[in-house]
Design an enzyme around this catalytic site. Structure first.
Site, PDB file in Angstrom:
ATOM      1  CG  HIS A 195      -6.921  -7.270   3.740  1.00  0.00           C
ATOM      2  ND1 HIS A 195      -8.469  -6.672   3.563  1.00  0.00           N
ATOM      3  CD2 HIS A 195      -6.734  -8.953   4.032  1.00  0.00           C
ATOM      4  CE1 HIS A 195      -8.833  -7.879   3.251  1.00  0.00           C
ATOM      5  NE2 HIS A 195      -7.711  -9.149   3.722  1.00  0.00           N
ATOM      6  CB  SER A 213       5.052  17.562 -12.753  1.00  0.00           C
ATOM      7  OG  SER A 213       4.541  18.824 -12.124  1.00  0.00           O
TER       8      SER A 213
END
Length: 525
Positions: free
Chosen positions: A228, A352
């Protein structure tokens, strides 16, 4: 559509949409746009040519192809072309037509097609062995006349064989008693079989092998689990990778066990034309022998088409294999984000266009994206192909032409995943850092040992100690020291750290290759 300079506009009171904001009886107002407020500024006009390429018809190339598989990614998927292209489809059609003529020559009752000489057999074999793109172009010339692709193959073969006196006598036995789907279903089956064996399976096996190696190499590298998204009981990096090796090997095995089927029973599956011409021949037996001679299983209960159920199984299995690989891609993406992996770079590569420091996990992202595209296509194929109106409709034909697209995107994804795996470097210091900050994960073994020795409310005591609080090595040790449990049990707990509390993860990772080989059961030699 462009608005005229004089336009009717309805205005509304925002507090009461049903009530106009003006006092006039009509809810419409007429006004004119200012001269500077023209269709050239905000409203589209019919003159949109300024953004169109300054060219007429493009010649097909990797730069003009509509599909990125045939354009940008051609080099990475081109090994599928001999099998899944228009060339491949016609190549396998030619094989089926020639093999059927040879089979007819072996049936005693079909006296009109006597046994061929070795020279004639060699001639026919040469048509297969020497089949080329030029032959496909010739077939396409016939198709432009016939508007029927399978009939074009028949005419092509008749033309080719006119030069052989022996075969020229029996030209009309090409395509004897066949419906087009007799040829096509076997061609598609051979396309699938050969493409999977020659291209897809080897790359899938490479992924499984790479994951086995990765699991063993990192079998004893401890890692904080996250359930979780929250810190959970520690594991090892190798064991988590081993899970994917085992999952993928199961799907690989499922794929290898699907029997690829073929039919050869005429227009509606009853051998009507066969029996009309030669009523004394056991045509079902002949058809079974013929289909099996091509290395395919035989489906005796069909309409005009083979029912495609086996194809649905194959495509569903690819979907599941791809889903598992998506799960892997996403997990590794997350581990890279956490800093658990670094990625090697090549000189000149840019991560990038504006942030020079970045090394993006593009291989795993490309893989995930292409797997999604592939699964969309496979899903449609697997759901559509088993459904055909009455004895057949043509919807399967156009859909089947897209098999190569889905295999192409899958292949591209598999190679991207492999490329990404090859760039990964484990950052053990970052893994260790996370474990050092999560001593609360030892609450599980402590409360479990407390249960064994009858300490009341062990879960609740650990919950009170750990939930929402900063837990340190010292606070955990102080808690253990105060427990009323046997000394050897206490000593065991005091030795535990988040780094060592990994259960049997190390052994599971080290033995994963043995487990995978058991699953594959000889598929990988």
């Amino acid at each position: 559509m462009a608005l005229s300079n004089t336009t009717q506009i309805r205005t509304f009171n925002p507090l009461n949409p049903k009530k106009p904001t003006h006092p006039f009886p009509s809810s419409h107002l007429s006004f004119s746009f200012p001269s500077h407020f023209t269709s050239k500024s905000l409203i589209a006009t019919s003159n949109t040519n300024m953004f169109r390429p300054h060219s007429g018809d493009f010649e097909l190339s990797t730069l003009t192809a509509l599909s990125p598989l045939d354009g940008r990614y051609r080099q990475k998927v081109q090994e599928l072309a001999p099998f899944m292209s228009e060339y491949g489809l016609n190549y396998f059609r030619v094989i089926v037509e020639i093999k059927w003529l040879l089979k007819l020559s072996e049936i005693n009752e079909v006296t009109e097609v006597p046994a061929f000489s070795e020279d004639a057999k060699s001639f026919l074999k040469g048509l297969i062995d020497d089949f080329s793109e030029d032959d496909v172009k010739e077939i396409k010339k016939f198709e432009r006349i016939t508007n029927h692709d399978v009939k074009a193959v028949e005419y092509f073969l008749k033309q080719k064989c006119q030069s052989n006196a022996e075969i020229a006598k029996v030209l009309e036995f090409f395509h004897f008693a066949c419906t087009s789907e007799d040829i096509n279903n076997l061609a598609h089956a051979l396309m699938l079989k050969e493409a999977m064996n020659a291209v897809m399976f080897p790359v899938m096996d490479k992924i499984i092998k790479a994951l086995c190696t990765m699991a063993k190499d990192n079998a004893d590298v401890p890692m904080l689990s996250r359930t979780h998204g929250q810190p959970a009981s520690p594991t090892t990096l190798g064991k988590e990778i081993a899970i994917f090796a085992v999952r993928l090997s199961r799907e690989r095995m499922e794929l290898s066990q699907v029997e690829i089927l073929g039919k050869f029973a005429g227009a509606v599956g009853n051998y009507n034309a066969h029996l009309a011409a030669y009523p004394d021949v056991n045509w079902p037996c002949i058809a079974q022998e013929f289909v099996q001679s091509l290395g395919l299983g035989f489906n005796p209960y069909v309409a005009q088409i083979e029912t495609h159920d086996y194809m649905a199984k194959i495509f569903h299995s690819f979907i599941q294999f791809n889903n598992i690989l998506i799960d892997f891609d996403r997990d590794v993406w997350g581990y890279i984000s956490l800093g658990y992996f670094k990625q090697t770079t090549k000189a000149g590569e840019i991560g990038s266009s504006t942030m020079p420091h970045k090394v993006n996990p593009i291989d795993f992202e490309n893989s995930e994206g292409n797997l999604g595209v592939a699964n969309g296509g496979f899903s449609h194929l697997s759901m559509k192909l088993p459904i055909s109106r009455w004895q057949r409709d043509l919807t399967d034909s156009t859909v089947l032409r897209n098999m190569g697209v889905n295999f192409g995107h899958s292949l591209l994804a598999y190679k991207s995943t492999l490329q990404g795996i090859g760039k990964l470097q484990v950052n053990e210091s970052r893994l260790s850092e996370d474990l050092d900050q999560c001593w609360e994960v030892l609450a599980e073994p402590i409360q479990t040992v407390m249960r064994r020795y009858g300490v009341p409310e062990p879960y609740e005591k650990l919950k009170e100690l750990t939930r929402g609080k900063a837990i340190t090595k010292e606070s955990i040790r102080d808690f253990i020291e105060g427990l009323d449990i046997p000394q050897d049990a206490k000593a065991y707990l005091l030795k535990l750290t988040p780094h060592t509390y990994v259960g049997s993860a190390v052994e599971l990772a080290r033995t994963v290759e043995h487990e995978v080989n058991n699953i594959l059961n000889g598929v990988i030699s």
